[in-house]
Design a protein around this motif. Sequence first.
Motif, PDB file in Angstrom:
ATOM      1  N   GLN A 215       5.731  13.485  -4.819  1.00  0.00           N
ATOM      2  CA  GLN A 215       5.817  14.839  -5.341  1.00  0.00           C
ATOM      3  C   GLN A 215       7.218  15.417  -5.195  1.00  0.00           C
ATOM      4  N   LEU A 216       7.872  15.144  -4.061  1.00  0.00           N
ATOM      5  CA  LEU A 216       9.217  15.662  -3.841  1.00  0.00           C
ATOM      6  C   LEU A 216      10.194  15.138  -4.889  1.00  0.00           C
ATOM      7  N   VAL A 217      10.100  13.837  -5.169  1.00  0.00           N
ATOM      8  CA  VAL A 217      10.993  13.249  -6.162  1.00  0.00           C
ATOM      9  C   VAL A 217      10.691  13.820  -7.542  1.00  0.00           C
ATOM     10  N   HIS A 218       9.423  13.981  -7.850  1.00  0.00           N
ATOM     11  CA  HIS A 218       9.049  14.556  -9.150  1.00  0.00           C
ATOM     12  C   HIS A 218       9.632  15.958  -9.295  1.00  0.00           C
TER      13      HIS A 218
ATOM     14  N   ALA B 273       0.834  -1.204   0.000  1.00  0.00           N
ATOM     15  CA  ALA B 273       0.000   0.000   0.000  1.00  0.00           C
ATOM     16  C   ALA B 273       0.868   1.252   0.000  1.00  0.00           C
ATOM     17  N   VAL B 274       1.893   1.282   0.837  1.00  0.00           N
ATOM     18  CA  VAL B 274       2.749   2.468   0.935  1.00  0.00           C
ATOM     19  C   VAL B 274       3.537   2.671  -0.356  1.00  0.00           C
ATOM     20  N   GLN B 275       4.085   1.583  -0.900  1.00  0.00           N
ATOM     21  CA  GLN B 275       4.850   1.730  -2.136  1.00  0.00           C
ATOM     22  C   GLN B 275       3.958   2.111  -3.311  1.00  0.00           C
ATOM     23  N   GLY B 276       2.705   1.682  -3.295  1.00  0.00           N
ATOM     24  CA  GLY B 276       1.782   2.132  -4.329  1.00  0.00           C
ATOM     25  C   GLY B 276       1.596   3.633  -4.287  1.00  0.00           C
ATOM     26  N   GLU B 277       1.577   4.191  -3.067  1.00  0.00           N
ATOM     27  CA  GLU B 277       1.421   5.637  -2.906  1.00  0.00           C
ATOM     28  C   GLU B 277       2.697   6.383  -3.292  1.00  0.00           C
ATOM     29  N   ILE B 278       3.844   5.822  -2.941  1.00  0.00           N
ATOM     30  CA  ILE B 278       5.114   6.468  -3.270  1.00  0.00           C
ATOM     31  C   ILE B 278       5.396   6.378  -4.765  1.00  0.00           C
ATOM     32  N   PHE B 279       5.188   5.212  -5.340  1.00  0.00           N
ATOM     33  CA  PHE B 279       5.564   4.991  -6.741  1.00  0.00           C
ATOM     34  C   PHE B 279       4.565   5.568  -7.731  1.00  0.00           C
ATOM     35  N   TYR B 280       3.274   5.586  -7.360  1.00  0.00           N
ATOM     36  CA  TYR B 280       2.251   6.019  -8.311  1.00  0.00           C
ATOM     37  C   TYR B 280       1.364   7.151  -7.786  1.00  0.00           C
TER      38      TYR B 280
ATOM     39  N   GLY C  44      -2.873   5.945 -11.460  1.00  0.00           N
ATOM     40  CA  GLY C  44      -1.935   6.969 -11.014  1.00  0.00           C
ATOM     41  C   GLY C  44      -1.223   7.670 -12.142  1.00  0.00           C
ATOM     42  N   GLY C  45      -0.217   8.430 -11.737  1.00  0.00           N
ATOM     43  CA  GLY C  45       0.592   9.154 -12.702  1.00  0.00           C
ATOM     44  C   GLY C  45       1.712   8.288 -13.228  1.00  0.00           C
ATOM     45  N   ALA C  46       2.702   8.931 -13.818  1.00  0.00           N
ATOM     46  CA  ALA C  46       3.850   8.214 -14.359  1.00  0.00           C
ATOM     47  C   ALA C  46       4.568   7.482 -13.231  1.00  0.00           C
ATOM     48  N   PRO C  47       4.994   6.252 -13.458  1.00  0.00           N
ATOM     49  CA  PRO C  47       5.688   5.502 -12.397  1.00  0.00           C
ATOM     50  C   PRO C  47       6.965   6.215 -11.972  1.00  0.00           C
ATOM     51  N   LEU C  48       7.236   6.185 -10.686  1.00  0.00           N
ATOM     52  CA  LEU C  48       8.315   6.993 -10.129  1.00  0.00           C
ATOM     53  C   LEU C  48       9.697   6.550 -10.591  1.00  0.00           C
ATOM     54  N   LEU C  49       9.888   5.253 -10.828  1.00  0.00           N
ATOM     55  CA  LEU C  49      11.229   4.740 -11.097  1.00  0.00           C
ATOM     56  C   LEU C  49      11.508   4.569 -12.589  1.00  0.00           C
ATOM     57  N   ALA C  50      10.785   5.294 -13.441  1.00  0.00           N
ATOM     58  CA  ALA C  50      11.056   5.230 -14.877  1.00  0.00           C
ATOM     59  C   ALA C  50      12.514   5.576 -15.142  1.00  0.00           C
ATOM     60  N   ASN C  51      13.166   4.768 -15.956  1.00  0.00           N
ATOM     61  CA  ASN C  51      14.595   4.905 -16.287  1.00  0.00           C
ATOM     62  C   ASN C  51      15.498   4.637 -15.089  1.00  0.00           C
ATOM     63  N   GLY C  52      14.945   4.047 -14.036  1.00  0.00           N
ATOM     64  CA  GLY C  52      15.735   3.751 -12.852  1.00  0.00           C
ATOM     65  C   GLY C  52      15.756   2.263 -12.550  1.00  0.00           C
ATOM     66  N   HIS C  53      16.164   1.932 -11.312  1.00  0.00           N
ATOM     67  CA  HIS C  53      16.241   0.542 -10.887  1.00  0.00           C
ATOM     68  C   HIS C  53      15.512   0.350  -9.564  1.00  0.00           C
ATOM     69  N   SER C  54      14.958  -0.844  -9.393  1.00  0.00           N
ATOM     70  CA  SER C  54      14.150  -1.168  -8.222  1.00  0.00           C
ATOM     71  C   SER C  54      14.692  -2.438  -7.577  1.00  0.00           C
ATOM     72  N   TYR C  55      14.885  -2.393  -6.246  1.00  0.00           N
ATOM     73  CA  TYR C  55      15.465  -3.523  -5.523  1.00  0.00           C
ATOM     74  C   TYR C  55      14.601  -3.926  -4.338  1.00  0.00           C
ATOM     75  N   SER C  56      14.247  -5.221  -4.307  1.00  0.00           N
ATOM     76  CA  SER C  56      13.576  -5.833  -3.167  1.00  0.00           C
ATOM     77  C   SER C  56      12.268  -5.130  -2.827  1.00  0.00           C
ATOM     78  N   ASN C  57      11.547  -4.712  -3.845  1.00  0.00           N
ATOM     79  CA  ASN C  57      10.278  -4.021  -3.653  1.00  0.00           C
ATOM     80  C   ASN C  57       9.111  -4.896  -4.096  1.00  0.00           C
ATOM     81  N   ILE C  58       7.916  -4.462  -3.795  1.00  0.00           N
ATOM     82  CA  ILE C  58       6.732  -5.143  -4.287  1.00  0.00           C
ATOM     83  C   ILE C  58       6.567  -4.868  -5.780  1.00  0.00           C
ATOM     84  N   TYR C  59       6.757  -3.610  -6.174  1.00  0.00           N
ATOM     85  CA  TYR C  59       6.514  -3.202  -7.555  1.00  0.00           C
ATOM     86  C   TYR C  59       7.820  -2.804  -8.238  1.00  0.00           C
ATOM     87  N   ARG C  60       7.802  -2.914  -9.547  1.00  0.00           N
ATOM     88  CA  ARG C  60       8.935  -2.438 -10.338  1.00  0.00           C
ATOM     89  C   ARG C  60       8.846  -0.935 -10.577  1.00  0.00           C
ATOM     90  N   ALA C  61       7.653  -0.382 -10.570  1.00  0.00           N
ATOM     91  CA  ALA C  61       7.424   1.064 -10.674  1.00  0.00           C
ATOM     92  C   ALA C  61       8.031   1.674 -11.922  1.00  0.00           C
TER      93      ALA C  61
END
Length: 788
Positions: free
Chosen positions: A517-520, A78-85, A124-141
């Motif tokens: 929003q901060l990361v964006h 739930a939290v990562q869904g809010e952070i990533f999307y 949601g909006g654009a996934p937060l980790l576009a062009n990035g890498h994701s480790y040990s998470n629920i989502y790839r984002a």
Amino acid sequence: MRRKVSRVRWFARLFGIPLPKGHDEQPGIILIQIDGLSRTQFDRAVKRGRLPFLARAVKKGRFHELSFYSGIPSTTPAVQGEIFYGVKAAVPAFEFLDRKSRKMFRMFDADAAKTVEEELARKGGAPLLANGHSYSNIYRAGASGSWYCSQDLSPSTIWEKSRPLKWLVLSVIYLPKIIRVILLSILEFLLAVRDCFTGLFAKENLKRELLFVPARISICIMLREFIRFRVLLDIERGVPILHANFLGYDEQSHRRGPDSEFAHWTLKGIDRAIRDIHRAARRSDFRDYEMIIFSDHGQEKSIPYEKLRGRPFEEAVKEVFKEGGYSDHVISNATATDHRVLGASNRRRILKEQPPDLPLPDSVVIAAMGPLGHIYLPDSPVPPSLEPIAATLRESAGVPLVMIREMDPERPVKAFTRSGMVELPRDGAAVLGKDHPFLTEATADLTALARHPNAGDLIVSGWSPEGPAMSFPPENGAHGGPGSEETRGFLLLPDHLFDEPPISGGRDVIRGEDIHQLVHRHFHPQRPFPKIRSTRPINRTLRVMTYNIHSCVGIDGKLRPERIARVINRLQPDIIAVQEVDAHRLRSRGHDQAEIIAGLLEFRHAFHSMLEEEKEKYGIALFSGFPFEVMKSGLLTKADPSRLREARGAIWIKTDGEAIGTPFHFINSHFGLGRDERTLQASTLMNDEWLGNIPDDEPVILCGDFNSTPRSPVLRGIRGRLPVTGPAKSGHRSQPTFPSLRPVAKLDHVFASRHFKVREIIVPTNHTATIASDHLPLCVELELEENA
């Protein structure tokens, strides 16, 4: 550190990974998640010395420590869904029944994570980790690469990413590191065995204790080291955004409790991994990285339902529903380690004919993998009211909180607590306790949970403000519900992101959507910078700043005009004098630094060059938040190459009356290093071409880097013409500004005519100001005298 970088480069060459050269103007960001560590346990770990690097970093001002609100459910998907999307409550719990497919979703399953993420991408909006890498998470984002995430655990993905031959060669290169990991694993094994016997003395299940030993080694040591290495490699590659989740503490806390020594033991290893990542990020030449460190949620110290009530939760639910006239078909997965199908007469048939992930349509389904659970009723028989069942679950089964699903947004959500039936959101304090740290937000989220499309017909929670927390599976630390600890994580923000909305707007609650929003904004900075809320008086006051910006090169060697602008913006000055400014110089990547800073601040600006070589210029500048006219700009002394002396000059402007109700003159200057040249420069500045040409009845402010201490003859002469300075009239003490790391010299000064008095002198010492230049800025708040 050089040896570590060298090994990372060996890895890159072995796997054919190209490493970039030069510098990329786009900033980077690294998000580090310490899973399950509450703000309370973070503070306790700092005091225990379990997080030495993070403790030092906070103390030095590199990070601002805040509380992070997880939302409800307080669980990672739930939290990562809010952070990533940017989508709240992506799931109703870690385990739930998807009503469309009639499948049980457990968010560590690859198919479940993929299905939920596809829905998040639509909402949601654009996934937060576009062009990035994701480790040990629920989502790839949206990440271009992911490792150890839920979707990476499918057999096809594991085979696709396995490269045995190269890993064999790599093991030779990394033999010392592998030996270290093996030794750490042996140590963790010995601790795990000791912990196992501790668990047996506490009458824990022997099978579960033995199964937990390899889990501890793999998650607390192996996974942590794999993630650490991969992130170091990504920094070398210049990957723009990374998110890494360290699971060791959360895993230990579930088993032994969030405040246990065994849980806190894992934090030292995580702290070392974060230290190495932070150092590599700071030393990156290709990209300027910032780090955000946070926990997605906390954990409540909990007592298993079976230990409190003397029987498994499924049996208690089964008895309640028998009394309600339902068949005994109850399918449940209330623990992470075994899957139970209840219903004595039909158990064998159900197991044979119906997979556990496809519950029978006439079954009552329990999904309770934690302290928050959902009970799904079959289509028939349909009870006229769920209130009697909810009340029985509360009274007979001893569930602290039972809510009834309510999809009508106009109707209140009915909840049953120890004090009887209440309604949400009206009675939030009765459900959560009046001392809950996020009472308003948690009440709203708990109400929204009862309206979630995949919520159970009954929602059960082990949280009660009046007694110990309860979890439905056998665990001593739990999260997922609305408890005061499980919803309260921590957040460490780097200095400049602390100045961004919603932080600068005074928000008391920081949650996942705010990080989104901060990361964006970090990647798409607003121009101009958002203004920081200020409580200072406006009428007849003027905030003046002088700042030697060292060509925007910080003491970390990084060229960052945006960082200088953030330091200025944080103090909210009305008019600023800056020295050592580059324009179109090759060493500054061709930037017009004055223009960049003025654009970020949305200020008018003027620049005076004291050195010109073809198109390259170097000099001083000023920025003003209100209109002005340049009266004069020129040299005070010319360059003297034989004595290695630069040309020095000044800019003189006159403002309109918008700022303080009357026009005033403002002069910026930068004096030389030699005593004789400073004397000549001061004398020139006092003659009829400059200060001597300003009538005595017109307000004047002079500021700059004078390379002179307050008691020097040069400054005494200036003070005779402009008497108002901090120590001279107001009783305020002037403050050193150079060098920025350990300021001892008072070289930067603000002088004002008799028309002003000093209200305040500010020299910021936060981390960003300390490293942005070799000088600290000097900010003086002046007030126009009544009779001026």
